[in-house]
Design a protein around this motif. Structure first.
Motif, PDB file in Angstrom:
ATOM      1  N   THR A 276       0.817  -1.213   0.000  1.00  0.00           N
ATOM      2  CA  THR A 276       0.000   0.000   0.000  1.00  0.00           C
ATOM      3  C   THR A 276       0.854   1.268   0.000  1.00  0.00           C
ATOM      4  O   THR A 276       1.999   1.271   0.458  1.00  0.00           O
ATOM      5  CB  THR A 276      -0.931   0.048   1.233  1.00  0.00           C
ATOM      6  OG1 THR A 276      -0.143   0.252   2.411  1.00  0.00           O
ATOM      7  CG2 THR A 276      -1.746  -1.236   1.370  1.00  0.00           C
ATOM      8  N   LYS A 277       0.264   2.350  -0.498  1.00  0.00           N
ATOM      9  CA  LYS A 277       0.940   3.642  -0.528  1.00  0.00           C
ATOM     10  C   LYS A 277       1.244   4.122   0.888  1.00  0.00           C
ATOM     11  O   LYS A 277       2.331   4.660   1.150  1.00  0.00           O
ATOM     12  CB  LYS A 277       0.070   4.665  -1.268  1.00  0.00           C
ATOM     13  CG  LYS A 277      -0.106   4.371  -2.743  1.00  0.00           C
ATOM     14  CD  LYS A 277      -0.970   5.398  -3.437  1.00  0.00           C
ATOM     15  CE  LYS A 277      -2.436   5.193  -3.113  1.00  0.00           C
ATOM     16  NZ  LYS A 277      -3.313   6.081  -3.928  1.00  0.00           N
ATOM     17  N   HIS A 278       0.285   3.953   1.795  1.00  0.00           N
ATOM     18  CA  HIS A 278       0.493   4.387   3.182  1.00  0.00           C
ATOM     19  C   HIS A 278       1.681   3.662   3.809  1.00  0.00           C
ATOM     20  O   HIS A 278       2.520   4.276   4.483  1.00  0.00           O
ATOM     21  CB  HIS A 278      -0.772   4.115   3.997  1.00  0.00           C
ATOM     22  CG  HIS A 278      -0.589   4.309   5.470  1.00  0.00           C
ATOM     23  ND1 HIS A 278      -0.516   5.551   6.062  1.00  0.00           N
ATOM     24  CD2 HIS A 278      -0.446   3.410   6.476  1.00  0.00           C
ATOM     25  CE1 HIS A 278      -0.343   5.411   7.369  1.00  0.00           C
ATOM     26  NE2 HIS A 278      -0.297   4.119   7.644  1.00  0.00           N
ATOM     27  N   ASP A 281       5.016   5.034   2.419  1.00  0.00           N
ATOM     28  CA  ASP A 281       5.380   6.323   3.019  1.00  0.00           C
ATOM     29  C   ASP A 281       5.853   6.153   4.456  1.00  0.00           C
ATOM     30  O   ASP A 281       6.832   6.782   4.890  1.00  0.00           O
ATOM     31  CB  ASP A 281       4.187   7.282   2.969  1.00  0.00           C
ATOM     32  CG  ASP A 281       3.906   7.775   1.560  1.00  0.00           C
ATOM     33  OD1 ASP A 281       4.823   7.761   0.729  1.00  0.00           O
ATOM     34  OD2 ASP A 281       2.750   8.168   1.293  1.00  0.00           O
ATOM     35  N   GLN A 282       5.167   5.301   5.215  1.00  0.00           N
ATOM     36  CA  GLN A 282       5.524   5.105   6.616  1.00  0.00           C
ATOM     37  C   GLN A 282       6.907   4.472   6.755  1.00  0.00           C
ATOM     38  O   GLN A 282       7.732   4.910   7.577  1.00  0.00           O
ATOM     39  CB  GLN A 282       4.471   4.247   7.312  1.00  0.00           C
ATOM     40  CG  GLN A 282       4.671   4.147   8.821  1.00  0.00           C
ATOM     41  CD  GLN A 282       3.521   3.426   9.493  1.00  0.00           C
ATOM     42  OE1 GLN A 282       2.799   2.673   8.859  1.00  0.00           O
ATOM     43  NE2 GLN A 282       3.353   3.661  10.787  1.00  0.00           N
ATOM     44  N   GLY A 436      -2.721   0.008   9.453  1.00  0.00           N
ATOM     45  CA  GLY A 436      -3.774   0.885   8.994  1.00  0.00           C
ATOM     46  C   GLY A 436      -4.566   0.334   7.830  1.00  0.00           C
ATOM     47  O   GLY A 436      -5.387   1.029   7.262  1.00  0.00           O
ATOM     48  N   THR A 437      -4.381  -0.933   7.445  1.00  0.00           N
ATOM     49  CA  THR A 437      -5.191  -1.520   6.395  1.00  0.00           C
ATOM     50  C   THR A 437      -5.843  -2.776   6.931  1.00  0.00           C
ATOM     51  O   THR A 437      -5.494  -3.293   7.987  1.00  0.00           O
ATOM     52  CB  THR A 437      -4.339  -1.895   5.172  1.00  0.00           C
ATOM     53  OG1 THR A 437      -3.598  -3.079   5.475  1.00  0.00           O
ATOM     54  CG2 THR A 437      -3.388  -0.794   4.784  1.00  0.00           C
ATOM     55  N   LYS A 451      -4.012   1.772  14.467  1.00  0.00           N
ATOM     56  CA  LYS A 451      -3.226   2.708  13.666  1.00  0.00           C
ATOM     57  C   LYS A 451      -3.125   4.057  14.373  1.00  0.00           C
ATOM     58  O   LYS A 451      -2.058   4.668  14.448  1.00  0.00           O
ATOM     59  CB  LYS A 451      -3.876   2.881  12.292  1.00  0.00           C
ATOM     60  CG  LYS A 451      -3.248   3.961  11.441  1.00  0.00           C
ATOM     61  CD  LYS A 451      -4.087   4.174  10.202  1.00  0.00           C
ATOM     62  CE  LYS A 451      -3.618   5.420   9.471  1.00  0.00           C
ATOM     63  NZ  LYS A 451      -4.460   5.719   8.312  1.00  0.00           N
TER      64      LYS A 451
END
Length: 471
Positions: A276-278, A281-282, A436-437, A451
């Protein structure tokens, strides 16, 4: 419009109704393949001495104007295999405004730019104008380039569709059409736009299709639009390349952050894949706070950001590229010897294409997949379906075995962006995608609240570190 179905067998692999050419002997040179002298001089000037197998095999048929079906892993030299014949057969002609003569269709912006960069020296030598048509960039500039006239257009399906709708591009004069990474275009849902394009180019023109796999949709394209193609499949699949080593590293959940960070801190470049994109980034923020020169690449980044990050990775300015599957197809990075699946792929094709970023063009490389003990069986099944039998090793951070396999070492711990170092979580049991997913079943419906809790803890740790640093 009449399609060329009558020339095809109605049953079995379309290759059975085509001509399969044996691979030429290794001693074949570019000079013996029928390329013009100006192209040969350009090849020599760029240090390109001998053709790769797919080039030696496909060039004679492509130069003769035959339809070509190429099957082989990325990194096998496909761009010159279709690009040099396309440019050579287009040379000497002049395009009218908005009416290109040759078209190369690719699935992603990055691949479009890479193909353009690879072919530009030869196009300039042959005095051909090229235009790149992709999303995320100024459509006005692309319209202007087409209006000025471009013999060769390299395009992604979505942006080309937009330009056709605006009457800024007409395909009726396109004599040569290439579909590169056709399977990914199908996977990304671009098949309707691809069919639209093939229905508009000259029906008697040349078509070349390159794909790592021939799944149902790609098979239908071959049957419908390629006329008795010469089939060339000279390279092993990405998952079985002889120069590629595969490892399945079983990690203890709470040790996950440390393992990933030590791998990222290795000497040399590494490509890390997450879902995932999140999560990308994390992890990128965490690595940079740990002193690792990392950059993020995913579809949420603007095209200039993506282009800049890739350029920094290729130049060595950043040593770690943290990416979603947007980087899994078509990208060529020289001397990339390690790919890490931080989130194990759930589809064998995803594994094959991620793995294909290393061990390219005869070089060696390793593919490492991190997996908690509870996911080992499922991940092993996916790898088996990809044709891979990995070496399985239990690892912990700081151990010699992890360093032996990946080159892992302790990071400097000096933040790169001026902020405080990010403390390692006390419990990092979830994979990064799980922060967070809902893809991690162990987290259940509490994923969002957890999250938020992780975010609060991270903010508090940063604040405390800042207070300590400032006295």
């Amino acid at each position: 419009m009449k399609h060329r179905d009558d020339a095809r067998s109605a049953h079995g692999d379309p290759a059975q109704a085509a001509t399969t050419r044996p691979a030429p002997p290794a001693a074949v040179s570019f000079a013996g393949l029928g390329l013009p002298q100006v192209v040969l001089r350009t090849l020599s000037g760029l240090g390109v001495r001998e053709p790769f197998p797919i080039q030696a095999a496909a060039l004679p048929d492509a130069l003769a104007g035959r339809d070509v079906l190429g099957r082989g892993r990325t990194g096998s030299g496909k761009t010159l295999a279709f690009g040099l014949p396309l440019l050579t057969r287009t040379a000497g002609r002049r395009a009218e405004p908005k009416q290109p003569l040759a078209l190369i269709l690719v699935p992603t912006r990055e691949l479009a730019q890479q193909v353009t960069e690879a072919l530009t020296p030869y196009a300039e030598a042959l005095r051909l104008r090229m235009a790149t048509v992709v999303g995320g960039m100024s459509i006005g500039r692309q319209i202007a380039a087409l209006r000025q006239g471009a013999e060769v257009v390299v395009a992604t399906p979505g942006r080309l569709h937009d330009l056709i709708e605006r009457n800024a591009c007409r395909l009726a004069r396109v004599r040569i059409t290439v579909l590169d990474e056709a399977d990914q275009m199908s996977d990304l849902g671009f098949l309707p736009q691809v069919v639209e394009v093939l229905d508009q180019v000259r029906p008697d023109g040349q078509r070349m299709l390159f794909s790592a796999t021939l799944d149902h949709d790609v098979d239908q394209l071959v049957r419908r639009y390629l006329h008795e193609p010469a089939v060339h499949s000279v390279d092993p699949s990405a998952g079985t390349a002889a120069t590629m080593r595969h490892h399945l590293l079983v990690v203890h959940g709470p040790d996950r952050y440390a393992v990933i960070t030590e791998i990222a801190a290795r000497d040399g470049r590494v490509l890390l894949f997450l879902d995932t994109k999140h999560a990308v980034d994390q992890l990128t923020r965490h690595l940079r706070a740990s002193g690792v020169h990392a950059g993020a690449l995913h579809s949420g980044k603007s095209q200039p950001q993506r282009t800049r990050t890739l350029a920094q990775f290729k130049s060595g300015q950043i040593t770690v590229l943290v990416a979603t599957d947007v980087a899994a197809r078509g990208l060529h990075i020289d001397d990339l010897d390690l790919v890490v699946n931080v989130d194990p792929p759930t589809d064998p094709k995803d594994y094959v294409h991620r793995a294909g970023r290393t061990a390219r063009a005869g070089e060696s490389g390793s593919v490492v997949t991190l997996v908690p003990a509870g996911q080992r069986r499922e991940t092993s099944r996916v790898l088996a379906e990809a044709g891979v039998e990995p070496a399985v090793t239990k690892v912990r951070s700081g151990e010699a075995e992890l360093s032996r396999i990946t080159g892992a070492k302790a990071p400097s711990g000096i933040p790169l962006d001026g902020g405080p170092a990010v403390p390692r979580p006390k419990n990092a049991n979830a994979p990064f995608r799980g922060l967070g997913t809902t893809k991690d079943p162990a987290r259940g419906s509490g994923g969002k609240s957890r999250k938020a809790g992780e975010a609060r803890k991270l903010a508090e740790a940063r604040k405390a570190a800042l207070v300590r640093r400032n006295g």
